[in-house]
Design a protein around this motif. Structure first.
Motif, PDB file in Angstrom:
ATOM      1  N   THR A 129     -32.073  -2.786 -61.099  1.00 34.18           N
ATOM      2  CA  THR A 129     -33.073  -1.574 -61.559  1.00 34.18           C
ATOM      3  C   THR A 129     -34.153  -1.090 -60.618  1.00 34.18           C
ATOM      4  O   THR A 129     -34.586  -0.158 -60.762  1.00 34.18           O
ATOM      5  CB  THR A 129     -33.927  -2.143 -62.698  1.00 34.18           C
ATOM      6  OG1 THR A 129     -34.899  -3.194 -62.147  1.00 34.18           O
ATOM      7  CG2 THR A 129     -33.268  -2.759 -63.883  1.00 34.18           C
ATOM      8  N   VAL A 130     -33.610  -1.209 -59.219  1.00 32.80           N
ATOM      9  CA  VAL A 130     -34.500  -0.671 -58.067  1.00 32.80           C
ATOM     10  C   VAL A 130     -33.904   0.847 -58.097  1.00 32.80           C
ATOM     11  O   VAL A 130     -32.820   1.300 -58.505  1.00 32.80           O
ATOM     12  CB  VAL A 130     -34.023  -1.508 -56.777  1.00 32.80           C
ATOM     13  CG1 VAL A 130     -34.493  -2.975 -56.960  1.00 32.80           C
ATOM     14  CG2 VAL A 130     -32.872  -1.317 -56.360  1.00 32.80           C
ATOM     15  N   LEU A 187     -24.183   0.928 -53.704  1.00 29.51           N
ATOM     16  CA  LEU A 187     -24.798   1.368 -55.102  1.00 29.51           C
ATOM     17  C   LEU A 187     -23.636   0.837 -56.022  1.00 29.51           C
ATOM     18  O   LEU A 187     -24.320   0.164 -57.340  1.00 29.51           O
ATOM     19  CB  LEU A 187     -24.423   2.685 -55.411  1.00 29.51           C
ATOM     20  CG  LEU A 187     -25.633   3.770 -54.604  1.00 29.51           C
ATOM     21  CD1 LEU A 187     -25.584   5.118 -54.785  1.00 29.51           C
ATOM     22  CD2 LEU A 187     -27.007   3.255 -54.507  1.00 29.51           C
ATOM     23  N   GLU A 188     -22.669   0.645 -56.112  1.00 28.74           N
ATOM     24  CA  GLU A 188     -21.601  -0.248 -56.789  1.00 28.74           C
ATOM     25  C   GLU A 188     -22.160  -1.673 -56.998  1.00 28.74           C
ATOM     26  O   GLU A 188     -22.084  -2.219 -58.053  1.00 28.74           O
ATOM     27  CB  GLU A 188     -20.137  -0.297 -56.360  1.00 28.74           C
ATOM     28  CG  GLU A 188     -19.180  -0.777 -57.353  1.00 28.74           C
ATOM     29  CD  GLU A 188     -17.695  -0.760 -56.789  1.00 28.74           C
ATOM     30  OE1 GLU A 188     -16.879  -1.267 -57.326  1.00 28.74           O
ATOM     31  OE2 GLU A 188     -17.619   0.036 -55.812  1.00 28.74           O
ATOM     32  N   ILE A 189     -22.203  -2.304 -55.801  1.00 29.43           N
ATOM     33  CA  ILE A 189     -22.695  -3.627 -55.744  1.00 29.43           C
ATOM     34  C   ILE A 189     -23.970  -4.073 -56.473  1.00 29.43           C
ATOM     35  O   ILE A 189     -24.078  -4.780 -57.401  1.00 29.43           O
ATOM     36  CB  ILE A 189     -22.987  -4.239 -54.507  1.00 29.43           C
ATOM     37  CG1 ILE A 189     -21.443  -4.141 -53.621  1.00 29.43           C
ATOM     38  CG2 ILE A 189     -23.516  -5.525 -54.321  1.00 29.43           C
ATOM     39  CD1 ILE A 189     -21.519  -4.568 -52.251  1.00 29.43           C
ATOM     40  N   ASP A 199     -36.485 -10.015 -58.260  1.00 29.14           N
ATOM     41  CA  ASP A 199     -35.618 -10.029 -59.316  1.00 29.14           C
ATOM     42  C   ASP A 199     -35.145  -8.780 -59.387  1.00 29.14           C
ATOM     43  O   ASP A 199     -35.583  -7.648 -59.835  1.00 29.14           O
ATOM     44  CB  ASP A 199     -36.304 -10.739 -60.623  1.00 29.14           C
ATOM     45  CG  ASP A 199     -34.784 -10.539 -61.583  1.00 29.14           C
ATOM     46  OD1 ASP A 199     -33.794 -10.137 -61.224  1.00 29.14           O
ATOM     47  OD2 ASP A 199     -35.273 -11.035 -62.489  1.00 29.14           O
ATOM     48  N   CYS A 200     -33.897  -8.213 -58.819  1.00 29.61           N
ATOM     49  CA  CYS A 200     -33.454  -6.954 -58.773  1.00 29.61           C
ATOM     50  C   CYS A 200     -33.125  -6.402 -60.160  1.00 29.61           C
ATOM     51  O   CYS A 200     -33.086  -5.280 -60.378  1.00 29.61           O
ATOM     52  CB  CYS A 200     -31.979  -6.890 -58.071  1.00 29.61           C
ATOM     53  SG  CYS A 200     -30.567  -7.637 -58.789  1.00 29.61           S
ATOM     54  N   THR A 201     -33.022  -7.211 -61.337  1.00 32.23           N
ATOM     55  CA  THR A 201     -32.800  -6.898 -62.527  1.00 32.23           C
ATOM     56  C   THR A 201     -34.135  -6.238 -63.295  1.00 32.23           C
ATOM     57  O   THR A 201     -33.741  -5.814 -64.369  1.00 32.23           O
ATOM     58  CB  THR A 201     -32.040  -7.831 -63.151  1.00 32.23           C
ATOM     59  OG1 THR A 201     -32.946  -9.070 -63.387  1.00 32.23           O
ATOM     60  CG2 THR A 201     -30.785  -8.417 -62.575  1.00 32.23           C
ATOM     61  N   SER A 202     -35.000  -6.565 -62.719  1.00 31.67           N
ATOM     62  CA  SER A 202     -36.205  -6.115 -63.386  1.00 31.67           C
ATOM     63  C   SER A 202     -37.459  -5.340 -62.592  1.00 31.67           C
ATOM     64  O   SER A 202     -38.256  -4.976 -63.095  1.00 31.67           O
ATOM     65  CB  SER A 202     -37.074  -7.533 -63.974  1.00 31.67           C
ATOM     66  OG  SER A 202     -37.575  -8.265 -62.971  1.00 31.67           O
ATOM     67  N   SER A 203     -37.080  -5.261 -61.217  1.00 35.07           N
ATOM     68  CA  SER A 203     -37.574  -4.657 -60.276  1.00 35.07           C
ATOM     69  C   SER A 203     -37.758  -3.253 -60.388  1.00 35.07           C
ATOM     70  O   SER A 203     -36.529  -2.471 -60.511  1.00 35.07           O
ATOM     71  CB  SER A 203     -37.426  -5.095 -58.807  1.00 35.07           C
ATOM     72  OG  SER A 203     -38.379  -4.310 -57.839  1.00 35.07           O
ATOM     73  N   ASP A 204     -38.823  -2.456 -60.233  1.00 39.18           N
ATOM     74  CA  ASP A 204     -38.631  -1.103 -60.074  1.00 39.18           C
ATOM     75  C   ASP A 204     -39.095  -0.301 -58.687  1.00 39.18           C
ATOM     76  O   ASP A 204     -39.398   0.843 -58.408  1.00 39.18           O
ATOM     77  CB  ASP A 204     -39.583  -0.171 -61.186  1.00 39.18           C
ATOM     78  CG  ASP A 204     -41.116  -0.818 -60.996  1.00 39.18           C
ATOM     79  OD1 ASP A 204     -41.480  -1.578 -59.911  1.00 39.18           O
ATOM     80  OD2 ASP A 204     -42.042   0.287 -61.254  1.00 39.18           O
TER      81      ASP A 204
END
Length: 312
Positions: free
Chosen positions: A125-126, A116-118, A91-96
């Motif tokens: 949050t990566v 980076l824009e996409i 999940d790109c919205t919670s991954s570090d």
């Protein structure tokens, strides 16, 4: 855990030792004390009945047996990482997670801002770590030092999967006040001109345009060599020199520089930029997300630059 009487934890130490060729740096790499790493090297030497690393001057050098083990050990660790340690979902919205990309400054200028824009539009949050391209980029994949290569298709490794990202053309960049800008650039003019070229560091392998010009049978008079694609248009200003530059890069900087873009007076095929990843990471959910973002970014490039993505 042991296999054939070998403590498998020692493989991590061996990989670090063969990568760093230093007990101190290897210990730091895997978060061990220097004495613990020295102890691990002693146990590895006993198991393999070989010194593995020998002192040469101030540096440890791998023995022939160690060189034979290097790629096999890295391959085993990559398989473990992708098969066991990798998360089944992403999940790109919670991954570090930090993605390590080997990428030229050309692709940083042309492609990466759109990546980076996409990612930002998706509230990702990566993190990204951009690394310079090296002489043998596939080794960075095989050693686990890079997650993705952004590289000319002509230079990809046959051992790992590849996707074509986009195509670009080449143009000649000259100073706006030069004689070339006033009268144009014929093939003879191009052949006789002084040239500014990009030469990748740590390798004798030329950049794509130099490689093609050599294959075409033309020997250019190279008056200035740089390690940066992005610097090429700047380095012709105030001179009669010519730089053969990727079209999208040249057009991006043209408004800010006193330069003129001229057609390349020899037939050069389109430049194909690709991405490549380790064969054992093809189903990595995080990399699947990143590869999709890269392809979306490529499709958003100016008309004539983006190419249909295709597996190679």
């Amino acid at each position: 855990m042991r296999f054939n009487k070998l403590d498998l934890n020692l493989l991590v130490a061996l990989d670090a030792l063969l990568t760093e060729c230093s007990i101190t740096r290897a210990a730091e790499r895997v978060h061990l004390s220097q004495s613990a790493m020295s102890n691990a090297l002693g146990r590895l030497r006993d198991y393999f009945e070989d010194e593995l690393l020998v002192q040469v001057g101030r540096r440890l050098e791998p023995t022939p047996r160690a060189e034979m083990l290097r790629e096999a050990v890295r391959d085993v660790l990559v398989r473990i990482d992708t098969s066991i340690a990798a998360q089944p979902q992403f999940d790109c919205t919670s991954s570090d997670r930090e993605f390590r990309l080997c990428i030229s400054d050309y692709s940083m200028e042309v492609l990466l801002p759109r990546v980076l824009e996409i990612a930002a539009r998706q509230r990702s949050t990566v993190r990204f770590r951009l690394q310079p391209q090296v002489a043998y980029p596939a080794r960075a994949l095989e050693r686990g030092e890079a997650d993705l290569l952004v590289i000319p298709k002509a230079y990809v490794s046959p051992d790992h999967p590849t996707d074509l990202l986009f195509n670009d053309e080449f143009v000649c960049t000259v100073w706006r006040e030069s004689s070339h800008a006033r009268r144009g650039l014929s093939f003879d003019d191009y052949a006789a001109a002084g040239h500014v070229v990009m030469q990748p560091v740590d390798t004798d392998k030329p950049a794509f345009e130099s490689w093609f010009v050599q294959r075409f049978g033309l020997s250019r008079r190279i008056e200035l060599t740089t390690y940066s694609f992005a610097a090429l248009p700047f380095l012709v200003v105030g001179t009669e020199r010519v730089a053969t530059v990727h079209s999208m890069l040249a057009r991006a900087v043209e408004p800010a520089l006193p330069i003129k873009l001229l057609p390349l007076p020899l037939p050069m095929p389109p430049f194909e930029q690709a991405m490549q990843w380790h064969k054992h990471r093809s189903l990595d959910p995080g990399l699947l997300w990143l590869r999709d973002v890269m392809k979306q970014a490529a499709q958003e490039l100016p008309a004539g630059g983006a190419g249909a993505s295709a597996s190679i």
